[in-house]
Design a protein around this motif. Structure first.
Motif, mmCIF file in Angstrom:
data_model
loop_
_atom_site.group_PDB
_atom_site.id
_atom_site.type_symbol
_atom_site.label_atom_id
_atom_site.label_comp_id
_atom_site.label_asym_id
_atom_site.label_seq_id
_atom_site.Cartn_x
_atom_site.Cartn_y
_atom_site.Cartn_z
ATOM 1 N N GLU A 170 16.386 26.975 -59.038
ATOM 2 C CA GLU A 170 17.090 25.636 -59.051
ATOM 3 C C GLU A 170 18.536 25.457 -58.746
ATOM 4 O O GLU A 170 18.998 24.899 -58.016
ATOM 5 C CB GLU A 170 16.605 24.617 -59.870
ATOM 6 C CG GLU A 170 16.928 23.068 -59.604
ATOM 7 C CD GLU A 170 16.494 22.270 -60.723
ATOM 8 O OE1 GLU A 170 17.056 20.950 -60.910
ATOM 9 O OE2 GLU A 170 15.566 22.623 -61.526
ATOM 10 N N GLY A 171 19.130 26.240 -59.655
ATOM 11 C CA GLY A 171 20.608 26.299 -59.659
ATOM 12 C C GLY A 171 21.161 26.937 -58.552
ATOM 13 O O GLY A 171 22.527 26.885 -58.337
ATOM 14 N N ASP A 172 20.531 27.691 -57.684
ATOM 15 C CA ASP A 172 21.009 28.293 -56.749
ATOM 16 C C ASP A 172 21.124 27.259 -55.554
ATOM 17 O O ASP A 172 22.036 27.558 -54.318
ATOM 18 C CB ASP A 172 20.310 29.425 -56.094
ATOM 19 C CG ASP A 172 20.346 30.713 -57.122
ATOM 20 O OD1 ASP A 172 21.326 30.575 -57.739
ATOM 21 O OD2 ASP A 172 19.234 31.643 -57.104
ATOM 22 N N LEU A 173 20.448 26.150 -55.627
ATOM 23 C CA LEU A 173 20.458 24.996 -54.375
ATOM 24 C C LEU A 173 21.660 23.951 -54.674
ATOM 25 O O LEU A 173 21.663 23.809 -55.944
ATOM 26 C CB LEU A 173 19.098 24.572 -54.382
ATOM 27 C CG LEU A 173 17.974 25.309 -54.102
ATOM 28 C CD1 LEU A 173 16.746 24.584 -53.840
ATOM 29 C CD2 LEU A 173 18.163 26.036 -52.732
ATOM 30 N N PRO A 174 22.039 23.741 -53.616
ATOM 31 C CA PRO A 174 23.177 22.587 -53.683
ATOM 32 C C PRO A 174 22.391 21.105 -54.222
ATOM 33 O O PRO A 174 21.356 20.892 -53.907
ATOM 34 C CB PRO A 174 23.636 22.043 -52.323
ATOM 35 C CG PRO A 174 22.777 22.875 -51.517
ATOM 36 C CD PRO A 174 22.041 24.066 -52.142
ATOM 37 N N ASP A 175 23.042 20.545 -55.304
ATOM 38 C CA ASP A 175 22.272 19.343 -55.855
ATOM 39 C C ASP A 175 22.852 18.005 -55.104
ATOM 40 O O ASP A 175 23.768 18.023 -54.544
ATOM 41 C CB ASP A 175 22.708 19.341 -57.574
ATOM 42 C CG ASP A 175 21.850 18.652 -58.057
ATOM 43 O OD1 ASP A 175 20.746 18.280 -57.638
ATOM 44 O OD2 ASP A 175 21.935 18.555 -59.323
ATOM 45 N N PHE A 176 21.901 17.132 -55.424
ATOM 46 C CA PHE A 176 22.507 15.678 -54.939
ATOM 47 C C PHE A 176 21.751 14.629 -55.998
ATOM 48 O O PHE A 176 20.851 15.060 -56.804
ATOM 49 C CB PHE A 176 21.985 15.390 -53.492
ATOM 50 C CG PHE A 176 20.439 15.707 -53.498
ATOM 51 C CD1 PHE A 176 19.493 14.744 -53.667
ATOM 52 C CD2 PHE A 176 20.047 16.871 -52.836
ATOM 53 C CE1 PHE A 176 17.917 15.198 -53.237
ATOM 54 C CE2 PHE A 176 18.670 17.294 -52.546
ATOM 55 C CZ PHE A 176 17.753 16.418 -52.754
ATOM 56 N N LEU A 177 22.177 13.454 -55.937
ATOM 57 C CA LEU A 177 21.847 12.442 -56.924
ATOM 58 C C LEU A 177 20.280 12.044 -56.163
ATOM 59 O O LEU A 177 20.308 11.707 -54.921
ATOM 60 C CB LEU A 177 22.718 11.416 -57.038
ATOM 61 C CG LEU A 177 23.983 11.862 -57.703
ATOM 62 C CD1 LEU A 177 25.029 10.690 -57.630
ATOM 63 C CD2 LEU A 177 23.744 12.398 -59.131
#
Length: 394
Positions: free
Chosen positions: A120-127
């Motif tokens: 999960e930490g490798d992917l760009p995050d969004f709200l």
């Protein structure tokens, strides 16, 4: 489990009918590309494109979905706007689709990571959050007279394109009523007329006339900004587009919002065909008016029609009738507001207040002397001249 969840949401979105135009938007197309991707790298690229669109719209997937759904112009919202009861099947479909959009808007980075079997930490995050999409939409429906729908839901000012389409003005004037100095009485008349218009009371078409640079156009735009949250929208048409005025009126007729049709710098030559088109609108011709629209026009000329001494002499048999016809157009506006050139006292008051707002600490006497000299060089005093003078100091 998550893979089934994503596929199930995509399947629900594929069946959207009432909100079908929403699923054709780039955000949903990017999700479709992700769901249809065959290889891990194709999925990664599709996810990156999806996250990029979320970022471009502010960073919240939920907010993006709510905005797209709320702004959609569809058969359901049009029916409610017309005070009609939607067909039972349409109502059922709309509710199912809103539930699907709620699921889509709640998707998180974790959902995609599990689907791709990625860290999960490798992917760009969004709200994203769980939102009551149906409740949000119902609130919009209750306040359509303020929010509107379609292109009118999020923008205040529009123009008529050369293709005769109403389109948003992307960099619209943000002028507010608080920015003005002087001319309180004149602006007060326009504001009160607009309040009456919003309240459903009789409201007049307005002609703002007078000297250049006195804030006529800015007043109209500031009024539109002031009452945006109460349901006012402004559509600007050029005087060479007046032939399309009936088309514009037809497009906004029946819309729950209120529209100011804005015509800037209005003037005609005596043989201009658009003269009769505007006259028909001001006189209430059925084809050229809408119950939810008023015309606000500005002009540097009190009588709008350009005329010469030859026109006054003329060779018409009924010369006086012809003369009255050309002079009477301005009289067909229910309210005429005169913006006169400011006298020296008002001009200097405007200069001093603008200097104060911009942090200019020059001695007041010196400021007055320089301002007067600037106005003499410009050839006249005006609010625009005062602003130009302050800008020159800055």
């Amino acid at each position: 489990m998550t893979e089934k969840k994503l596929n199930a949401i995509y399947a629900k979105l594929c069946l959207c009918t009432v909100f079908r135009k929403v699923t054709q938007k780039p955000l949903f197309k990017a999700f479709e590309q992700y769901c249809l991707a065959d290889t891990p790298n194709e999925k990664r690229k599709a996810y990156a494109a999806f996250a990029e669109l979320v970022y471009e719209d502010g960073g919240s997937l939920t907010d993006s979905v709510i905005r797209l759904v709320s702004e959609d112009e569809n058969v359901y919202v049009k029916c409610v706007a017309a005070d009609k009861i939607p067909d039972k099947n349409i109502e059922t479909a709309a509710r199912k689709e809103l539930s699907a959009f709620a699921l889509f808007g709640a998707l998180s980075r974790k959902d995609f990571a599990e689907d791709m079997d990625e860290n999960e930490g490798d992917l760009p995050d969004f709200l994203s959050v769980n939102a009551d999409m149906g409740g949000v939409y119902d609130e919009r429906l209750k306040n359509l007279h303020k929010y509107g729908y379609g292109i009118f839901s999020s923008r205040c000012m529009f123009r008529l394109s050369d293709e005769k389409e109403i389109e948003p003005i992307v960099s619209a004037d943000k002028t507010s009523m608080a920015q003005f100095i002087g001319y309180e009485e004149q602006r007060g008349k326009v504001v009160e007329n607009t309040r009456a218009f919003l309240a459903g009371r009789p409201a007049a078409n307005v002609l703002l006339c007078g000297d250049a640079g006195t804030g006529k156009s800015s007043t109209v735009k500031a009024v539109a900004n002031e009452f945006f949250s109460e349901g006012i929208r402004l559509i600007e048409i050029r005087k060479d587009q007046l032939r399309y005025l009936p088309n514009v009126m037809a497009k906004v007729s029946g819309n729950p919002l209120k529209f100011i049709i804005f015509i800037d710098d209005l003037s005609f030559n005596k043989n201009n065909d658009d003269f009769s088109r505007l006259k028909a609108a001001l006189e209430g011709s059925a084809s050229a008016t809408a119950d939810n629209a008023v015309i606000y026009a500005t002009s540097n000329r009190r009588h709008i029609i350009k005329e010469s001494f030859e026109d006054r002499e003329g060779d018409d048999v009924h010369r006086n009738d012809t003369l009255q016809e050309t002079l009477s157009l301005s009289e067909r506006f229910g309210l005429t507001v005169l913006f006169s050139k400011p006298d020296k006292k008002l001009f200097l008051s405007i200069v001093r207040e603008l200097a104060k707002r911009n942090g200019i600490t020059m001695d007041e006497n010196e400021l007055d002397i320089q301002a007067e000299a600037f106005a003499i060089r410009k050839g006249s005093r005006s609010a625009r001249c005062a602003e130009q003078f302050i800008n020159s100091l800055l």
